[in-house]
Design a protein around this motif. Structure first.
Motif, PDB file in Angstrom:
ATOM      1  N   LEU A   1       0.864  -1.176   0.000  1.00 28.36           N
ATOM      2  CA  LEU A   1       0.000   0.000   0.000  1.00 28.36           C
ATOM      3  C   LEU A   1       0.905   1.232   0.000  1.00 28.36           C
ATOM      4  CD1 LEU A   1      -3.009   0.121  -0.103  1.00 28.36           C
ATOM      5  CD2 LEU A   1      -3.080   0.265   2.370  1.00 28.36           C
ATOM      6  N   ASP A   2       0.864   1.961  -1.127  1.00 31.23           N
ATOM      7  CA  ASP A   2       1.792   3.074  -1.369  1.00 31.23           C
ATOM      8  C   ASP A   2       1.228   4.385  -0.815  1.00 31.23           C
ATOM      9  OD1 ASP A   2       3.980   4.389  -2.407  1.00 31.23           O
ATOM     10  OD2 ASP A   2       3.529   3.956  -4.508  1.00 31.23           O
ATOM     11  N   ASP A   3       2.108   5.342  -0.563  1.00 34.54           N
ATOM     12  CA  ASP A   3       1.715   6.707  -0.178  1.00 34.54           C
ATOM     13  C   ASP A   3       0.826   6.722   1.057  1.00 34.54           C
ATOM     14  OD1 ASP A   3       3.030   7.569  -2.515  1.00 34.54           O
ATOM     15  OD2 ASP A   3       1.223   7.204  -3.697  1.00 34.54           O
ATOM     16  N   PHE A   4       1.060   5.816   1.988  1.00 34.75           N
ATOM     17  CA  PHE A   4       0.183   5.721   3.148  1.00 34.75           C
ATOM     18  C   PHE A   4       0.236   7.017   3.956  1.00 34.75           C
ATOM     19  CE2 PHE A   4      -1.614   4.326   7.127  1.00 34.75           C
ATOM     20  CZ  PHE A   4      -2.606   3.471   6.710  1.00 34.75           C
TER      21      PHE A   4
ATOM     22  N   ILE B   1       5.147   4.355   3.921  1.00 39.44           N
ATOM     23  CA  ILE B   1       4.766   5.617   4.538  1.00 39.44           C
ATOM     24  C   ILE B   1       5.185   6.763   3.625  1.00 39.44           C
ATOM     25  CG2 ILE B   1       5.075   7.115   6.546  1.00 39.44           C
ATOM     26  CD1 ILE B   1       5.460   4.643   8.216  1.00 39.44           C
ATOM     27  N   ASP B   2       4.239   7.609   3.285  1.00 41.34           N
ATOM     28  CA  ASP B   2       4.471   8.659   2.308  1.00 41.34           C
ATOM     29  C   ASP B   2       5.601   9.591   2.718  1.00 41.34           C
ATOM     30  OD1 ASP B   2       3.470   9.886  -0.230  1.00 41.34           O
ATOM     31  OD2 ASP B   2       3.381  11.632   1.093  1.00 41.34           O
ATOM     32  N   GLN B   3       6.314  10.084   1.712  1.00 44.17           N
ATOM     33  CA  GLN B   3       7.484  10.912   1.983  1.00 44.17           C
ATOM     34  C   GLN B   3       7.152  12.214   2.697  1.00 44.17           C
ATOM     35  OE1 GLN B   3       8.796  10.561  -2.188  1.00 44.17           O
ATOM     36  NE2 GLN B   3       8.609  12.758  -2.301  1.00 44.17           N
TER      37      GLN B   3
ATOM     38  N   ALA C   1       9.725   3.178   4.740  1.00 43.09           N
ATOM     39  CA  ALA C   1       9.675   4.642   4.727  1.00 43.09           C
ATOM     40  C   ALA C   1      10.185   5.122   3.390  1.00 43.09           C
ATOM     41  CB  ALA C   1      10.525   5.211   5.856  1.00 43.09           C
ATOM     42  N   GLU C   2       9.400   5.951   2.686  1.00 47.75           N
ATOM     43  CA  GLU C   2       9.891   6.471   1.402  1.00 47.75           C
ATOM     44  C   GLU C   2      10.326   7.919   1.536  1.00 47.75           C
ATOM     45  OE1 GLU C   2       7.048   5.561  -1.760  1.00 47.75           O
ATOM     46  OE2 GLU C   2       5.582   6.889  -0.856  1.00 47.75           O
ATOM     47  N   GLY C   3      11.182   8.351   0.641  1.00 49.41           N
ATOM     48  CA  GLY C   3      11.648   9.733   0.658  1.00 49.41           C
ATOM     49  C   GLY C   3      12.625  10.012   1.782  1.00 49.41           C
TER      50      GLY C   3
HETATM   51 MG    MG Z   1       4.872   6.378  -2.650  1.00 49.14          MG
END
Ligand code: MG
Ligand code: C2E
Ligand code: MG
Ligand code: MG
Length: 291
Positions: A178-181, A201-203, A235-237
């Motif tokens: 699940l992206d951009d949570f 987890i969204d950046q 964790a992204e970004g």
């Molecule tokens: Mg994303």
């Protein structure tokens, strides 16, 4: 005079609207043309575990433009979800990523590849056929090395349909993320309903964790709940060592961001993986979960 002003404003407004419609049509034409001319490519961004292993890569689409060079999805974002384009783009992405994955497997490099699939394509009756077809074409790529990322920011028009499709993905051995949570309205129950093995987890959240105690609290709660559900947290970004250390301490098992690497051409990935010498993020890092 007031009437004139009003009319002017209205005139201005319709012009803006025309421009927006025009811009969308141009993006669509550009993406469609690129599909036809074979000018779409995938770049790959490493995802690392908090213990310092390379877990896999995320495939990110790029468009080779004759004058402007290599364009990121921001230049054609709305077109990715267009009724006529979502499926052809998704088929290209699945096919290209699996072919690349099979090439790496053969070279002894076992990387999980995460691909972004638009919800429109996911909900298309032919999506599972597209997935099976691409998988059958590249049997060297194990199904559990493929992960499908579904963005949480797009409202799911058909929750039951999405659940069913993603359950079958799981049955095929394919993972779901699940992206951009944190950007949409998704609750933690989504994680189970959508058969997700990971949550990204969204950046935006990741960036604010350092300065905003409220964001910190939300991220901490999401990490705790996810771990209890046996769901991997990415964790992204992640752009700085400070972020990487804090998020690892908080229990993120995986990290992705410019701090580790920008998205790279497929040719650059094997050397990057070989030369990646992680510095341990934290001594009390929680053990990564094998989901
Ligand atoms: Mg994303
Ligand atoms: P996403 O799936 O959330 O992908 C992460 C985006 O964050 C990527 O942007 C990546 O380059 C960028 N990023 C990674 N690390 C950092 C960092 O440390 N700092 C900052 N500021 N950014 C970072 P990109 O490649 O421009 O893609 C943007 C979005 O376009 C993706 O967000 C995804 O929603 C969509 N997208 C990308 N590839 C595809 C695709 O093949 N199909 C579809 N349908 N959508 C795609
Ligand atoms: Mg993604
Ligand atoms: Mg995003």
């Amino acid at each position: 005079a007031a009437k004139d002003a009003g009319r002017d404003r209205w005139h201005l407004h319709t012009l803006d609207l025309d421009e927006a419609v025009q811009a969308e049509a141009e993006m669509r034409a550009m993406l469609e043309q690129a599909l036809n001319d074979d000018r779409l490519t995938l770049h790959y961004q490493p995802i690392v575990s908090s213990t310092g292993e390379v877990m896999g890569v995320e495939a990110l689409i790029r468009l080779q433009h004759s004058e402007k060079g290599l364009l990121p999805p921001a230049a054609f974002f709305s077109a990715l979800d267009h009724p006529r384009l979502a499926r052809p783009v998704g088929r290209f992405v699945l096919e290209t990523a699996l072919r690349q994955g099979a090439i790496w497997q053969e070279a002894g490099l076992s990387l999980r590849i995460s691909v972004n699939i638009s919800t429109r394509h996911l909900l298309d009756a032919r999506f599972l056929d597209d997935l099976r077809e691409a998988m059958a074409k590249y049997p060297d790529m194990p199904p559990n090395q493929l992960e499908i990322e579904i963005t949480e920011s797009a409202p799911l028009s058909d929750m039951a349909g999405a659940q069913l499709q993603l359950r079958i993905c799981n049955q095929l051995g394919v993972h779901v993320a699940l992206d951009d949570f944190g950007t949409g309205n998704a609750s933690l129950t989504y994680l189970q309903q959508l058969h997700a093995q990971s949550i990204k987890i969204d950046q935006g959240f990741v960036r604010d964790v350092i300065n905003d105690p409220k964001d910190l609290a939300i991220v901490a709660a999401v990490i705790t709940a996810s771990r209890m559900l046996g769901i991997k947290v990415i964790a992204e970004g992640v752009e700085t060592a400070e972020h990487a250390t804090l998020l690892t301490k908080m229990g993120c098992s995986h990290l992705q961001g410019y701090y580790f690497s920008r998205p790279l051409s497929p040719e650059a990935i094997p050397a990057w993986v070989t030369h990646f010498h992680p510095t341990p993020q934290s001594e009390d890092a929680l053990p990564p979960m094998d989901v």
